[in-house]
Design a protein around this motif. Structure first.
Motif, mmCIF file in Angstrom:
data_model
loop_
_atom_site.group_PDB
_atom_site.id
_atom_site.type_symbol
_atom_site.label_atom_id
_atom_site.label_comp_id
_atom_site.label_asym_id
_atom_site.label_seq_id
_atom_site.Cartn_x
_atom_site.Cartn_y
_atom_site.Cartn_z
ATOM 1 N N ARG A 60 2.421 -0.264 5.796
ATOM 2 C CA ARG A 60 1.730 0.281 5.812
ATOM 3 C C ARG A 60 1.040 -0.389 4.427
ATOM 4 O O ARG A 60 -0.098 -0.439 4.253
ATOM 5 C CB ARG A 60 2.654 1.877 5.237
ATOM 6 C CG ARG A 60 1.215 2.449 4.688
ATOM 7 C CD ARG A 60 0.042 2.446 5.510
ATOM 8 N NE ARG A 60 -0.940 3.772 5.480
ATOM 9 C CZ ARG A 60 -2.477 4.446 5.984
ATOM 10 N NH1 ARG A 60 -3.258 3.201 6.322
ATOM 11 N NH2 ARG A 60 -2.625 4.945 5.114
ATOM 12 N N LEU A 61 1.991 -0.996 3.295
ATOM 13 C CA LEU A 61 1.187 -1.469 2.490
ATOM 14 C C LEU A 61 -0.034 -2.568 2.732
ATOM 15 O O LEU A 61 -0.759 -2.337 2.229
ATOM 16 C CB LEU A 61 2.122 -2.307 1.313
ATOM 17 C CG LEU A 61 3.170 -0.559 1.015
ATOM 18 C CD1 LEU A 61 4.545 -0.538 0.117
ATOM 19 C CD2 LEU A 61 2.512 0.538 0.001
ATOM 20 N N ALA A 62 0.505 -3.165 3.251
ATOM 21 C CA ALA A 62 0.418 -3.869 3.641
ATOM 22 C C ALA A 62 -1.311 -4.165 4.645
ATOM 23 O O ALA A 62 -1.760 -4.772 4.062
ATOM 24 C CB ALA A 62 0.890 -5.400 5.043
ATOM 25 N N GLU A 63 -1.213 -3.013 5.532
ATOM 26 C CA GLU A 63 -2.589 -3.002 6.540
ATOM 27 C C GLU A 63 -3.410 -2.018 5.011
ATOM 28 O O GLU A 63 -4.619 -2.495 4.877
ATOM 29 C CB GLU A 63 -2.333 -1.482 6.929
ATOM 30 C CG GLU A 63 -1.269 -1.637 8.484
ATOM 31 C CD GLU A 63 -0.990 -0.771 8.774
ATOM 32 O OE1 GLU A 63 -1.707 0.451 8.491
ATOM 33 O OE2 GLU A 63 -0.329 -0.887 9.855
ATOM 34 N N GLN A 64 -3.205 -1.427 3.702
ATOM 35 C CA GLN A 64 -3.845 -1.046 2.724
ATOM 36 C C GLN A 64 -4.479 -2.264 1.813
ATOM 37 O O GLN A 64 -5.495 -1.223 2.012
ATOM 38 C CB GLN A 64 -3.373 -0.174 1.833
ATOM 39 C CG GLN A 64 -2.336 1.395 2.459
ATOM 40 C CD GLN A 64 -1.511 2.350 1.901
ATOM 41 O OE1 GLN A 64 -0.863 1.938 1.299
ATOM 42 N NE2 GLN A 64 -2.156 3.629 0.986
ATOM 43 N N ALA A 65 -3.460 -3.266 1.423
ATOM 44 C CA ALA A 65 -4.859 -4.236 0.803
ATOM 45 C C ALA A 65 -4.834 -5.579 2.101
ATOM 46 O O ALA A 65 -6.095 -5.244 1.244
ATOM 47 C CB ALA A 65 -2.880 -4.805 0.257
ATOM 48 N N ALA A 66 -4.778 -5.101 3.145
ATOM 49 C CA ALA A 66 -5.626 -5.972 3.990
ATOM 50 C C ALA A 66 -6.690 -5.184 3.925
ATOM 51 O O ALA A 66 -8.013 -5.766 3.940
ATOM 52 C CB ALA A 66 -5.522 -5.889 4.559
ATOM 53 N N ASP A 68 -8.340 -2.982 1.183
ATOM 54 C CA ASP A 68 -9.109 -2.457 0.100
ATOM 55 C C ASP A 68 -8.013 -4.457 -0.683
ATOM 56 O O ASP A 68 -7.645 -3.961 -1.260
ATOM 57 C CB ASP A 68 -8.391 -1.886 -0.296
ATOM 58 C CG ASP A 68 -9.177 -1.716 -1.559
ATOM 59 O OD1 ASP A 68 -10.038 -2.898 -2.422
ATOM 60 O OD2 ASP A 68 -9.141 -0.821 -2.466
ATOM 61 N N PRO A 69 -9.314 -5.496 -0.932
ATOM 62 C CA PRO A 69 -8.640 -6.624 -0.663
ATOM 63 C C PRO A 69 -9.002 -6.562 -2.780
ATOM 64 O O PRO A 69 -7.748 -7.147 -3.730
ATOM 65 C CB PRO A 69 -9.565 -7.309 -0.731
ATOM 66 C CG PRO A 69 -11.062 -6.629 0.342
ATOM 67 C CD PRO A 69 -10.047 -5.672 -0.103
ATOM 68 N N LYS A 72 -5.043 -6.451 -3.472
ATOM 69 C CA LYS A 72 -3.702 -7.986 -3.165
ATOM 70 C C LYS A 72 -2.978 -8.390 -4.630
ATOM 71 O O LYS A 72 -1.955 -9.204 -3.966
ATOM 72 C CB LYS A 72 -5.199 -8.354 -2.303
ATOM 73 C CG LYS A 72 -4.733 -8.158 -1.141
ATOM 74 C CD LYS A 72 -5.393 -9.030 -0.346
ATOM 75 C CE LYS A 72 -5.881 -8.918 1.330
ATOM 76 N NZ LYS A 72 -6.567 -9.681 1.704
ATOM 77 N N ASP A 73 -3.806 -7.827 -5.476
ATOM 78 C CA ASP A 73 -3.147 -7.785 -6.645
ATOM 79 C C ASP A 73 -2.190 -7.598 -7.583
ATOM 80 O O ASP A 73 -1.549 -7.480 -8.282
ATOM 81 C CB ASP A 73 -4.092 -9.139 -7.219
ATOM 82 C CG ASP A 73 -4.719 -10.453 -7.592
ATOM 83 O OD1 ASP A 73 -4.010 -11.043 -6.715
ATOM 84 O OD2 ASP A 73 -6.065 -10.502 -7.409
ATOM 85 N N ARG A 74 -1.848 -6.755 -7.046
ATOM 86 C CA ARG A 74 -0.986 -5.290 -7.606
ATOM 87 C C ARG A 74 -0.320 -5.422 -6.782
ATOM 88 O O ARG A 74 0.457 -4.714 -5.298
ATOM 89 C CB ARG A 74 -1.795 -3.901 -7.779
ATOM 90 C CG ARG A 74 -3.064 -3.951 -8.309
ATOM 91 C CD ARG A 74 -3.955 -2.807 -8.449
ATOM 92 N NE ARG A 74 -3.173 -1.224 -8.372
ATOM 93 C CZ ARG A 74 -3.911 -0.399 -8.312
ATOM 94 N NH1 ARG A 74 -4.819 -0.783 -7.353
ATOM 95 N NH2 ARG A 74 -3.314 0.837 -7.707
ATOM 96 N N GLN A 75 0.772 -4.920 -7.737
ATOM 97 C CA GLN A 75 2.379 -4.467 -6.778
ATOM 98 C C GLN A 75 2.557 -2.879 -6.447
ATOM 99 O O GLN A 75 1.937 -2.147 -7.643
ATOM 100 C CB GLN A 75 4.228 -5.054 -7.711
ATOM 101 C CG GLN A 75 3.947 -6.579 -8.304
ATOM 102 C CD GLN A 75 4.353 -6.941 -6.911
ATOM 103 O OE1 GLN A 75 3.837 -6.698 -5.808
ATOM 104 N NE2 GLN A 75 5.077 -8.129 -6.764
ATOM 105 N N PRO A 76 3.281 -2.787 -5.303
ATOM 106 C CA PRO A 76 3.311 -3.157 -4.944
ATOM 107 C C PRO A 76 2.811 -3.551 -3.248
ATOM 108 O O PRO A 76 3.395 -4.638 -2.748
ATOM 109 C CB PRO A 76 4.930 -2.104 -3.911
ATOM 110 C CG PRO A 76 3.982 -1.457 -4.334
ATOM 111 C CD PRO A 76 3.099 -1.084 -4.860
ATOM 112 N N TYR A 77 1.500 -3.877 -3.606
ATOM 113 C CA TYR A 77 0.947 -4.316 -2.395
ATOM 114 C C TYR A 77 0.715 -5.981 -2.785
ATOM 115 O O TYR A 77 0.910 -6.551 -1.465
ATOM 116 C CB TYR A 77 -0.677 -3.659 -2.552
ATOM 117 C CG TYR A 77 -0.531 -2.560 -2.526
ATOM 118 C CD1 TYR A 77 -0.754 -1.537 -1.430
ATOM 119 C CD2 TYR A 77 -0.800 -1.489 -3.980
ATOM 120 C CE1 TYR A 77 -0.650 -0.409 -1.582
ATOM 121 C CE2 TYR A 77 -0.474 -0.325 -4.492
ATOM 122 C CZ TYR A 77 -0.796 0.676 -3.579
ATOM 123 O OH TYR A 77 -0.501 1.600 -3.402
#
Length: 302
Positions: A60-66, A68-69, A72-77
């Motif tokens: 789910r976090l990977a989906e959110q990072a994809a 909203d770019p 991508k530089d923030r944890q845990p994304y």
């Protein structure tokens, strides 16, 4: 169920301790007081190389990072987008060793991952995940990653008048859709970590507000709040289970506390990280340590 039905357990001191305890309890303790509590991650199902719920949340976090770019530089994304499962595992291990710095960052992402869904919608996401996801190294469906000896133990206790509960640091609403299928434990007997819920137009909806982290000293508090009983049997595998085991052992009557030791790198995994203190406590307090390598004839069913 007879002792013979514990056929995934090798004969030896550990199995004998369980059988002896159950024999004494059935003679001396009324059924309503035969309460057993089990941790889940690492006690009932596999927790390495990462927690099963983390796989669910990382997707789910990977989906959110994809979507909203900027994430991508923030944890845990960042770790989710890069498939860095070690970061997540380290965050939990640090927590069990007293360092919550990474866990706080992880929790912030987790809490917002599924906010706004109805409880039924969330359950459908969980069911869809379990319907297709597999363990990354064992190659088994996650629903086949429950430990056969522990499931047999659940049935053995149940057949001898025990009521079994899960008391886990894992998410209550992540476990509930599968615990009946995997363990024969209905959702009303699952105690776990949870987010707050809001009531909106006839529906319960998840929020991003933490409610309980069911770990450490919170476990016995939550067990009492849900059952009104002090357990007489408890099973765990980590430092987060110490207080649950202590509370069980401190009761006035017979009790048995077991700690699952992951010492079988051939059939599962070999590790003690996050369990060092609990193993010391087991030795000091006479808790029964279950060696996966020596005490279990098999680890998984099928």
């Amino acid at each position: 169920m007879s002792v013979a039905d514990l056929n995934s357990w090798n004969d030896g001191p550990t199995k004998a301790a369980i059988v002896d305890f159950v024999g004494r309890v059935t003679a001396d303790v009324p059924p309503e007081k035969r309460v057993a509590v089990f941790d889940n991650d690492g006690t009932l199902w596999c927790e390495k190389p990462a927690y099963i719920q983390l796989d669910f949340l990382v997707r789910r976090l990977a989906e959110q990072a994809a979507a909203d770019p900027s994430l991508k530089d923030r944890q845990p994304y960042k770790a989710a987008a890069e498939g860095d499962l070690a970061w997540f595992g380290d965050a939990v291990t640090k927590h069990y060793n007293g360092d919550d710095s990474a866990l706080e960052v992880l929790a912030a992402g987790i809490l917002s991952a599924y906010a706004g869904l109805s409880v039924e919608e969330h359950a459908e996401h969980v069911k869809a995940f379990f319907a297709q996801a597999k363990h990354p190294t064992l190659g088994r469906p996650y629903t086949a990653c429950g430990y056969a000896p522990m499931v047999e133990l659940l049935r053995y206790l149940e057949a001898n008048g025990f009521t079994n509960y899960i008391a886990s640091g894992g998410g209550r609403d992540f476990m509930r859709p599968v615990t009946a299928q995997m363990y024969g434990i209905p959702p009303e007997r699952v105690i776990g970590s949870s987010v707050g819920l809001d009531y909106v137009d006839g529906h319960l909806r998840t929020t991003a507000k933490p409610e309980f982290l069911d770990d450490g000293p919170v476990k016995p508090v939550r067990i009492w709040g849900r059952t009104g009983r002090r357990p007489i049997f408890a099973a765990g595998n980590s430092n987060g289970d110490i207080q649950m085991l202590e509370h069980t052992a401190a009761g006035p009557g017979p009790s048995l506390c077991i700690l699952v030791l992951h010492d079988d790198g051939d059939r599962e995994f070999n590790y003690v990280a996050g369990a060092e203190t609990s193993l010391d406590e087991a030795k000091a307090n006479g808790w029964t340590v279950v060696s996966m390598k020596n005490d279990w004839a098999t680890v998984f069913s099928g």
